[in-house]
Design a protein around this motif. Structure first.
Motif, PDB file in Angstrom:
ATOM      1  N   GLY A 195       6.480  -9.511  -8.489  1.00 16.90           N
ATOM      2  CA  GLY A 195       6.615  -8.855  -7.200  1.00 16.90           C
ATOM      3  C   GLY A 195       5.262  -8.625  -6.580  1.00 16.90           C
ATOM      4  O   GLY A 195       4.227  -9.051  -7.124  1.00 16.90           O
ATOM      5  N   PRO A 196       5.229  -7.949  -5.430  1.00  9.23           N
ATOM      6  CA  PRO A 196       3.950  -7.680  -4.775  1.00  9.23           C
ATOM      7  C   PRO A 196       3.044  -6.803  -5.639  1.00  9.23           C
ATOM      8  O   PRO A 196       3.521  -5.993  -6.453  1.00  9.23           O
ATOM      9  CB  PRO A 196       4.357  -6.935  -3.498  1.00  9.23           C
ATOM     10  N   ILE A 197       1.747  -6.957  -5.453  1.00 14.85           N
ATOM     11  CA  ILE A 197       0.782  -6.060  -6.082  1.00 14.85           C
ATOM     12  C   ILE A 197       0.985  -4.657  -5.522  1.00 14.85           C
ATOM     13  O   ILE A 197       1.192  -4.482  -4.324  1.00 14.85           O
ATOM     14  CB  ILE A 197      -0.656  -6.533  -5.793  1.00 14.85           C
ATOM     15  N   ILE A 198       0.941  -3.666  -6.380  1.00 13.10           N
ATOM     16  CA  ILE A 198       1.024  -2.274  -5.946  1.00 13.10           C
ATOM     17  C   ILE A 198      -0.399  -1.733  -5.808  1.00 13.10           C
ATOM     18  O   ILE A 198      -1.155  -1.693  -6.782  1.00 13.10           O
ATOM     19  CB  ILE A 198       1.824  -1.420  -6.947  1.00 13.10           C
ATOM     20  N   MET A 199      -0.752  -1.337  -4.602  1.00 15.57           N
ATOM     21  CA  MET A 199      -2.082  -0.794  -4.315  1.00 15.57           C
ATOM     22  C   MET A 199      -1.945   0.682  -3.951  1.00 15.57           C
ATOM     23  O   MET A 199      -1.296   1.029  -2.969  1.00 15.57           O
ATOM     24  CB  MET A 199      -2.750  -1.569  -3.174  1.00 15.57           C
ATOM     25  N   ALA A 200      -2.554   1.537  -4.759  1.00 17.09           N
ATOM     26  CA  ALA A 200      -2.476   2.978  -4.524  1.00 17.09           C
ATOM     27  C   ALA A 200      -3.389   3.377  -3.374  1.00 17.09           C
ATOM     28  O   ALA A 200      -4.550   2.974  -3.311  1.00 17.09           O
ATOM     29  CB  ALA A 200      -2.872   3.740  -5.785  1.00 17.09           C
ATOM     30  N   GLY A 201      -2.852   4.192  -2.459  1.00 15.35           N
ATOM     31  CA  GLY A 201      -3.650   4.691  -1.356  1.00 15.35           C
ATOM     32  C   GLY A 201      -3.169   6.048  -0.913  1.00 15.35           C
ATOM     33  O   GLY A 201      -1.998   6.396  -1.121  1.00 15.35           O
ATOM     34  N   ALA A 202      -4.046   6.841  -0.325  1.00 15.35           N
ATOM     35  CA  ALA A 202      -3.834   8.218   0.146  1.00 15.35           C
ATOM     36  C   ALA A 202      -4.407   9.184  -0.889  1.00 15.35           C
ATOM     37  O   ALA A 202      -3.792   9.445  -1.929  1.00 15.35           O
ATOM     38  CB  ALA A 202      -2.374   8.544   0.422  1.00 15.35           C
ATOM     39  N   GLY A 203      -5.598   9.658  -0.596  1.00 14.57           N
ATOM     40  CA  GLY A 203      -6.241  10.604  -1.502  1.00 14.57           C
ATOM     41  C   GLY A 203      -6.840   9.972  -2.736  1.00 14.57           C
ATOM     42  O   GLY A 203      -7.089  10.656  -3.726  1.00 14.57           O
ATOM     43  N   VAL A 204      -7.071   8.650  -2.702  1.00  9.90           N
ATOM     44  CA  VAL A 204      -7.750   7.983  -3.821  1.00  9.90           C
ATOM     45  C   VAL A 204      -9.247   8.185  -3.629  1.00  9.90           C
ATOM     46  O   VAL A 204      -9.814   7.807  -2.606  1.00  9.90           O
ATOM     47  CB  VAL A 204      -7.417   6.478  -3.862  1.00  9.90           C
ATOM     48  N   ARG A 205      -9.877   8.802  -4.613  1.00 10.72           N
ATOM     49  CA  ARG A 205     -11.300   9.132  -4.494  1.00 10.72           C
ATOM     50  C   ARG A 205     -11.986   8.983  -5.853  1.00 10.72           C
ATOM     51  O   ARG A 205     -11.323   8.728  -6.866  1.00 10.72           O
ATOM     52  CB  ARG A 205     -11.474  10.543  -3.939  1.00 10.72           C
ATOM     53  N   LEU A 206     -13.275   9.159  -5.837  1.00 11.74           N
ATOM     54  CA  LEU A 206     -14.058   8.977  -7.056  1.00 11.74           C
ATOM     55  C   LEU A 206     -13.540   9.843  -8.197  1.00 11.74           C
ATOM     56  O   LEU A 206     -13.497   9.403  -9.353  1.00 11.74           O
ATOM     57  CB  LEU A 206     -15.532   9.281  -6.777  1.00 11.74           C
ATOM     58  N   GLY A 234       1.992  10.985  -6.504  1.00 13.81           N
ATOM     59  CA  GLY A 234       3.014   9.955  -6.652  1.00 13.81           C
ATOM     60  C   GLY A 234       2.768   8.994  -7.792  1.00 13.81           C
ATOM     61  O   GLY A 234       3.372   7.916  -7.837  1.00 13.81           O
ATOM     62  N   ILE A 235       1.922   9.367  -8.733  1.00 10.87           N
ATOM     63  CA  ILE A 235       1.476   8.411  -9.747  1.00 10.87           C
ATOM     64  C   ILE A 235       2.613   7.950 -10.670  1.00 10.87           C
ATOM     65  O   ILE A 235       2.580   6.819 -11.181  1.00 10.87           O
ATOM     66  CB  ILE A 235       0.302   9.005 -10.554  1.00 10.87           C
ATOM     67  N   VAL A 236       3.631   8.779 -10.864  1.00  9.77           N
ATOM     68  CA  VAL A 236       4.756   8.370 -11.717  1.00  9.77           C
ATOM     69  C   VAL A 236       5.490   7.191 -11.088  1.00  9.77           C
ATOM     70  O   VAL A 236       5.762   6.182 -11.746  1.00  9.77           O
ATOM     71  CB  VAL A 236       5.724   9.546 -11.973  1.00  9.77           C
ATOM     72  N   LEU A 237       5.807   7.299  -9.782  1.00  6.62           N
ATOM     73  CA  LEU A 237       6.478   6.194  -9.112  1.00  6.62           C
ATOM     74  C   LEU A 237       5.561   4.978  -9.000  1.00  6.62           C
ATOM     75  O   LEU A 237       6.016   3.840  -9.145  1.00  6.62           O
ATOM     76  CB  LEU A 237       6.951   6.617  -7.720  1.00  6.62           C
ATOM     77  N   LEU A 238       4.287   5.199  -8.781  1.00  8.17           N
ATOM     78  CA  LEU A 238       3.343   4.080  -8.724  1.00  8.17           C
ATOM     79  C   LEU A 238       3.374   3.276 -10.021  1.00  8.17           C
ATOM     80  O   LEU A 238       3.395   2.046  -9.998  1.00  8.17           O
ATOM     81  CB  LEU A 238       1.922   4.589  -8.459  1.00  8.17           C
ATOM     82  N   ARG A 239       3.395   3.974 -11.136  1.00 10.90           N
ATOM     83  CA  ARG A 239       3.453   3.291 -12.426  1.00 10.90           C
ATOM     84  C   ARG A 239       4.757   2.521 -12.576  1.00 10.90           C
ATOM     85  O   ARG A 239       4.770   1.377 -13.055  1.00 10.90           O
ATOM     86  CB  ARG A 239       3.312   4.316 -13.562  1.00 10.90           C
ATOM     87  N   LEU A 246       0.860  -1.182   0.000  1.00 13.73           N
ATOM     88  CA  LEU A 246       0.000   0.000   0.000  1.00 13.73           C
ATOM     89  C   LEU A 246       0.893   1.228   0.000  1.00 13.73           C
ATOM     90  O   LEU A 246       1.691   1.428   0.920  1.00 13.73           O
ATOM     91  CB  LEU A 246      -0.894  -0.002   1.243  1.00 13.73           C
ATOM     92  N   THR A 247       0.780   2.051  -1.023  1.00 16.83           N
ATOM     93  CA  THR A 247       1.702   3.173  -1.157  1.00 16.83           C
ATOM     94  C   THR A 247       1.061   4.348  -1.897  1.00 16.83           C
ATOM     95  O   THR A 247       0.203   4.160  -2.762  1.00 16.83           O
ATOM     96  CB  THR A 247       2.991   2.739  -1.891  1.00 16.83           C
ATOM     97  N   SER A 248       1.538   5.535  -1.546  1.00 16.57           N
ATOM     98  CA  SER A 248       1.140   6.754  -2.249  1.00 16.57           C
ATOM     99  C   SER A 248       2.193   7.158  -3.273  1.00 16.57           C
ATOM    100  O   SER A 248       2.164   8.273  -3.784  1.00 16.57           O
ATOM    101  CB  SER A 248       0.951   7.902  -1.241  1.00 16.57           C
ATOM    102  N   GLY A 249       3.131   6.248  -3.552  1.00 12.89           N
ATOM    103  CA  GLY A 249       4.221   6.620  -4.444  1.00 12.89           C
ATOM    104  C   GLY A 249       5.175   7.583  -3.773  1.00 12.89           C
ATOM    105  O   GLY A 249       5.810   8.412  -4.418  1.00 12.89           O
ATOM    106  N   GLN A 250       5.294   7.469  -2.447  1.00 16.40           N
ATOM    107  CA  GLN A 250       6.183   8.288  -1.623  1.00 16.40           C
ATOM    108  C   GLN A 250       5.888   9.783  -1.711  1.00 16.40           C
ATOM    109  O   GLN A 250       6.776  10.625  -1.535  1.00 16.40           O
ATOM    110  CB  GLN A 250       7.655   8.002  -1.952  1.00 16.40           C
ATOM    111  N   GLN A 251       4.637  10.108  -1.966  1.00 12.87           N
ATOM    112  CA  GLN A 251       4.190  11.496  -1.961  1.00 12.87           C
ATOM    113  C   GLN A 251       3.049  11.657  -0.966  1.00 12.87           C
ATOM    114  O   GLN A 251       2.515  10.676  -0.444  1.00 12.87           O
ATOM    115  CB  GLN A 251       3.747  11.917  -3.363  1.00 12.87           C
ATOM    116  N   GLN A 252       2.663  12.905  -0.711  1.00  9.43           N
ATOM    117  CA  GLN A 252       1.585  13.148   0.242  1.00  9.43           C
ATOM    118  C   GLN A 252       0.273  12.529  -0.220  1.00  9.43           C
ATOM    119  O   GLN A 252      -0.543  12.094   0.591  1.00  9.43           O
ATOM    120  CB  GLN A 252       1.405  14.656   0.463  1.00  9.43           C
ATOM    121  N   SER A 253       0.075  12.481  -1.520  1.00  8.75           N
ATOM    122  CA  SER A 253      -1.110  11.834  -2.085  1.00  8.75           C
ATOM    123  C   SER A 253      -0.693  10.907  -3.210  1.00  8.75           C
ATOM    124  O   SER A 253       0.343  11.112  -3.854  1.00  8.75           O
ATOM    125  CB  SER A 253      -2.106  12.871  -2.621  1.00  8.75           C
TER     126      SER A 253
END
Length: 250
Positions: A170-181, A157-162, A146-153
């Motif tokens: 490897g482990p599944i990458i699950m985006a979290g922190a400020g994920v909304r509709l 951090g979407i570049v690092l998430l990608r 569970l990661t925000s890509g090492q950013q506040q949201s």
């Protein structure tokens, strides 16, 4: 299949998330601390009342993720209880003083979690070297991060998430922190398969009498007569967006 995990700070919230179509619950206490280990009563109620997978967080205190020997002992005890209760997974993490994965301690925790899916939580976002950390978590057999890509949201951090998501196997990458509709589609567009959200709304207390000027914590500006709860409509709408994404992939 795209997966929506909802962070829930209580059984009422978990029931709302389940009824609205969430795929999995991260069960926590203490929202102002960012999530701490749930109480024994909450754990028992979750096993009795929630039918979708529930992964409790194992975090003995707020702040950083470099734990004392006593704190680590508590974490091991909590995992043993969760395993005995039959939870299918837990959410946990530990770092050393230099911001690296605490491999000796994580190896102990992974051994205790045998048969359970382990999510390494946002301690990952305080790691010194995220790509090396991901390699180490893969070696440990961690199921997801569970990661925000090492950013506040996570959106920031979407570049690092990608980039992390492209590191396979490897482990599944699950985006979290400020994920909304409003931004779900952005994460789907970069190939993420799992999203984590609180999907919350602020609700007012049912109390008619409201004592003014008294706070339950050191922050005197906190409104003690409102709290965040899962919004079932938001969960349902987010899941609908993800189901459309599933159909496009199919």
């Amino acid at each position: 299949m795209l997966t929506l995990e909802i962070c829930c700070y209580g059984i009422d919230c978990a029931l709302t998330a389940q009824q609205a179509g969430a795929d999995r619950i991260e069960l926590c206490s203490a929202p102002r601390e960012g999530g701490l280990t749930p109480s024994a009563g909450m754990l028992s109620a979750a096993r009795a009342e929630i039918t979708i997978p529930v992964h409790p967080i194992v975090r003995p205190r707020g702040g950083d993720f470099c734990y004392s020997a006593r704190e680590f002992s508590l974490m091991k005890s909590d995992i043993a209880i969760m395993r005995e209760l039959g939870f299918p997974g837990v959410v946990v993490g530990a770092l050393d003083e230099d911001g690296h994965i605490d491999m000796p301690r994580m190896q102990q925790l992974m051994s205790l979690c045998e048969g359970m899916a382990v999510t390494f939580h946002r301690a990952f976002d305080l790691c010194h070297n995220p790509k090396r950390a991901l390699e180490q978590l893969a070696e440990l057999g961690v199921a997801r991060v569970l990661t925000s890509g090492q950013q506040q949201s996570a959106e920031s951090g979407i570049v690092l998430l990608r980039e992390l998501n492209a590191c396979t196997p490897g482990p599944i990458i699950m985006a979290g922190a400020g994920v909304r509709l409003s931004n779900v589609q952005k994460f789907l567009d970069v190939g993420l398969q799992e999203l984590h959200s609180s999907a919350s709304q602020r609700i007012a207390s049912p109390m008619r009498y409201r004592k003014a000027g008294v706070s339950m914590g050191s922050d005197v500006d906190v409104d003690e007569f409102s709290r965040n709860c899962v919004d079932g409509d938001i969960v349902g709408a987010m899941k609908s967006v993800m189901q459309i994404g599933d159909m496009r992939v199919a």
